[in-house]
Design an enzyme around this catalytic site. Sequence first.
Site, PDB file in Angstrom:
ATOM      1  N   VAL A  98       2.169   5.599   4.083  1.00  0.00           N
ATOM      2  CA  VAL A  98       1.157   5.057   4.997  1.00  0.00           C
ATOM      3  C   VAL A  98      -0.122   4.834   4.194  1.00  0.00           C
ATOM      4  CG1 VAL A  98      -0.206   5.410   7.083  1.00  0.00           C
ATOM      5  CG2 VAL A  98       2.158   6.194   7.005  1.00  0.00           C
ATOM      6  N   LYS A  99      -0.263   3.634   3.684  1.00  0.00           N
ATOM      7  CA  LYS A  99      -1.454   3.284   2.917  1.00  0.00           C
ATOM      8  C   LYS A  99      -2.318   2.274   3.656  1.00  0.00           C
ATOM      9  CE  LYS A  99      -0.024   4.460  -1.746  1.00  0.00           C
ATOM     10  NZ  LYS A  99      -0.091   4.060  -3.167  1.00  0.00           N
ATOM     11  N   THR A 100      -1.737   1.590   4.632  1.00  0.00           N
ATOM     12  CA  THR A 100      -2.475   0.595   5.396  1.00  0.00           C
ATOM     13  C   THR A 100      -2.154   0.758   6.882  1.00  0.00           C
ATOM     14  OG1 THR A 100      -0.731  -1.077   5.360  1.00  0.00           O
ATOM     15  CG2 THR A 100      -2.237  -1.032   3.470  1.00  0.00           C
ATOM     16  N   ASP A 103       1.396  -0.133   7.727  1.00  0.00           N
ATOM     17  CA  ASP A 103       2.357   0.966   7.603  1.00  0.00           C
ATOM     18  C   ASP A 103       2.278   1.895   8.808  1.00  0.00           C
ATOM     19  OD1 ASP A 103       2.989   0.025   5.013  1.00  0.00           O
ATOM     20  OD2 ASP A 103       1.413   1.251   4.108  1.00  0.00           O
TER      21      ASP A 103
END
Length: 203
Positions: A98-100, A103
């Site tokens: 989960v980087k964005t 995500d």
Amino acid sequence: LRESAQCPEEDEKAFQDTTKYSFFNTNNLWVDLVALKAQFKKNDGALPLPVMKNAKTVDPRDKASTKVLQLETAMGAAIECFEGATALVIPRSRFAPVKTTNDLFALRSDAYTLTKDFRITLASERNGVPPDVKLDGMYKFTDAMEKLIPNGPPSLIGCKKIVVEGEMTFAKGVVVKGTVTFKNSGASKEVPAGEYEDKTVEL
């Protein structure tokens, strides 16, 4: 171990080519504390990690705000400090980055399940492939994304790709299948409950 911040802009497309680079760092490290202590003693209390620079703005929500450089080190690069360091290869189904908000949007949907031992994994129906989510830039931050899905995210278990362009909200009971694009060029509108499959929806 190469980080995206170490990649020149002109090489970025090739760097993201999964046919060329098929392995990715999941940012999970297991470290022998005795070996770590030895490295600290050897290097005056710090690990000799490469310094990376990232171009940022003082206010991340305002690209016109003062430009700054963020200097950082990547913990994954520490593997070069330990002789005999190795990598464990895990299947994509065990990795849910989960980087964005793209995500996060997918992770919050029914495309993922929480196991009895509290692991987040892709639903079996996904066959190891997460849905491709492309949210409008206005949803870059989590508070904006929350306004997009006040009733929770749509069902993505059968979704190949979802694209959101413009200001909108999703009603409860939206089901997305195949490849679907939602567009709105005016004031915020609600995506009504229902099933949407392989189409472009103009609100």
